[in-house]
Design an enzyme around this catalytic site. Sequence first.
Site, PDB file in Angstrom:
ATOM      1  N   GLU A 104     -63.931  11.365  -4.187  1.00 35.63           N
ATOM      2  CA  GLU A 104     -63.070  10.166  -4.310  1.00 35.63           C
ATOM      3  C   GLU A 104     -63.715   8.995  -3.590  1.00 35.63           C
ATOM      4  OE1 GLU A 104     -60.878   8.552  -5.655  1.00 35.63           O
ATOM      5  OE2 GLU A 104     -58.850   9.313  -5.480  1.00 35.63           O
ATOM      6  N   ASP A 105     -63.389   7.798  -4.019  1.00 36.81           N
ATOM      7  CA  ASP A 105     -63.893   6.601  -3.340  1.00 36.81           C
ATOM      8  C   ASP A 105     -63.180   6.359  -2.018  1.00 36.81           C
ATOM      9  OD1 ASP A 105     -61.502   6.105  -4.645  1.00 36.81           O
ATOM     10  OD2 ASP A 105     -62.150   4.236  -5.577  1.00 36.81           O
ATOM     11  N   ASP A 108     -56.054   6.377   0.485  1.00 36.31           N
ATOM     12  CA  ASP A 108     -55.196   5.311   1.002  1.00 36.31           C
ATOM     13  C   ASP A 108     -53.837   5.941   1.347  1.00 36.31           C
ATOM     14  OD1 ASP A 108     -54.043   2.772   1.382  1.00 36.31           O
ATOM     15  OD2 ASP A 108     -53.826   2.369  -0.736  1.00 36.31           O
ATOM     16  N   PHE A 158     -57.603  -4.250   1.914  1.00 32.99           N
ATOM     17  CA  PHE A 158     -58.077  -3.989   0.560  1.00 32.99           C
ATOM     18  C   PHE A 158     -59.581  -4.271   0.498  1.00 32.99           C
ATOM     19  CE2 PHE A 158     -58.949  -5.142  -3.833  1.00 32.99           C
ATOM     20  CZ  PHE A 158     -58.396  -4.053  -4.493  1.00 32.99           C
ATOM     21  N   ARG A 171     -67.332  -3.822  -8.576  1.00 31.86           N
ATOM     22  CA  ARG A 171     -67.736  -2.418  -8.412  1.00 31.86           C
ATOM     23  C   ARG A 171     -69.233  -2.308  -8.135  1.00 31.86           C
ATOM     24  NH1 ARG A 171     -63.406   0.803 -10.113  1.00 31.86           N
ATOM     25  NH2 ARG A 171     -62.241   0.020 -11.884  1.00 31.86           N
TER      26      ARG A 171
HETATM   27  P1  5GP Z   1     -53.994   6.628  -2.893  1.00 32.93           P
HETATM   28  O1  5GP Z   1     -53.402   7.531  -3.917  1.00 32.93           O
HETATM   29  O2  5GP Z   1     -54.634   7.372  -1.743  1.00 32.93           O
HETATM   30  O3  5GP Z   1     -52.979   5.605  -2.404  1.00 32.93           O
HETATM   31  O4  5GP Z   1     -55.058   5.722  -3.590  1.00 32.93           O
HETATM   32  C1  5GP Z   1     -56.223   6.176  -4.082  1.00 32.93           C
HETATM   33  C2  5GP Z   1     -56.809   5.186  -5.067  1.00 32.93           C
HETATM   34  O5  5GP Z   1     -56.328   3.841  -4.885  1.00 32.93           O
HETATM   35  C3  5GP Z   1     -58.288   5.102  -4.849  1.00 32.93           C
HETATM   36  O6  5GP Z   1     -58.957   6.069  -5.597  1.00 32.93           O
HETATM   37  C4  5GP Z   1     -58.617   3.690  -5.290  1.00 32.93           C
HETATM   38  O7  5GP Z   1     -58.872   3.658  -6.672  1.00 32.93           O
HETATM   39  C5  5GP Z   1     -57.366   2.904  -4.989  1.00 32.93           C
HETATM   40  N1  5GP Z   1     -57.505   2.178  -3.718  1.00 32.93           N
HETATM   41  C6  5GP Z   1     -56.947   2.470  -2.536  1.00 32.93           C
HETATM   42  N2  5GP Z   1     -57.292   1.583  -1.578  1.00 32.93           N
HETATM   43  C7  5GP Z   1     -58.104   0.691  -2.193  1.00 32.93           C
HETATM   44  C8  5GP Z   1     -58.807  -0.481  -1.732  1.00 32.93           C
HETATM   45  O8  5GP Z   1     -58.784  -0.893  -0.562  1.00 32.93           O
HETATM   46  N3  5GP Z   1     -59.557  -1.128  -2.663  1.00 32.93           N
HETATM   47  C9  5GP Z   1     -59.636  -0.726  -3.962  1.00 32.93           C
HETATM   48  N4  5GP Z   1     -60.406  -1.435  -4.758  1.00 32.93           N
HETATM   49  N5  5GP Z   1     -58.995   0.356  -4.440  1.00 32.93           N
HETATM   50  C10 5GP Z   1     -58.237   1.065  -3.543  1.00 32.93           C
END
Ligand code: 5GP
Length: 181
Positions: A104-105, A108, A158, A171
Amino acid sequence: MTELDKDINKLKILISENEIKNKLKELAEKIEKEYPIDEELYVICVLKGSVIFCSDLVKHLKHLVKMEFIRISSYGNETKSSHNLQAIDLTLPNLENKNVLIVEDIIDTGLTARFLTDLFKIKHHPKKLMFVSLLNKKCARQTAIEPDLYGFEIDDKFVVGFGLDYKGYFRNLPYIAYFPE
Ligand code: 5GP
């Protein structure tokens, strides 16, 4: 670029290209210690955000790697998680009794990681499942989950770059950056 309300010139670098490069090697060494080197490893790239992290990471792995791609969306065009997970493509081969690494990137809220970990355990029965994330926003967590491995812990801001986007842009940046308030 005129419709963009976020200007690339205003971006501030949070994690440099070089820091990421070093971290990738470090993560790959840790992964190699976790999975037997003589067994095949299924690397699951979670599109779209992980595409660059995953592509660069696998280059450092010495396993016999098979790459698979799934696609999930949670942010849409916003800078806050919509909490509205959309599984766009979860097509995968049979992973029963296989070594699996989800890439995963960023973690959050943790909702995507929770969904994927539960799904893989319940549906795919891997031999070993681990979750690696380039970034970890620990302070934004809404469910008790931690990646097995991660590159950098960051504040609740963010970020874009190295696969992460804002409205589909940024990206391609080779570093992680943010827009100052
Ligand atoms: P989660 O389910 O943990 O809230 O979010 C995961 C996904 O939200 C990540 O795979 C990503 O695509 C997106 N995401 C969460 N934080 C960020 C951020 O700071 N920047 C961007 N561009 N995408 C985010």
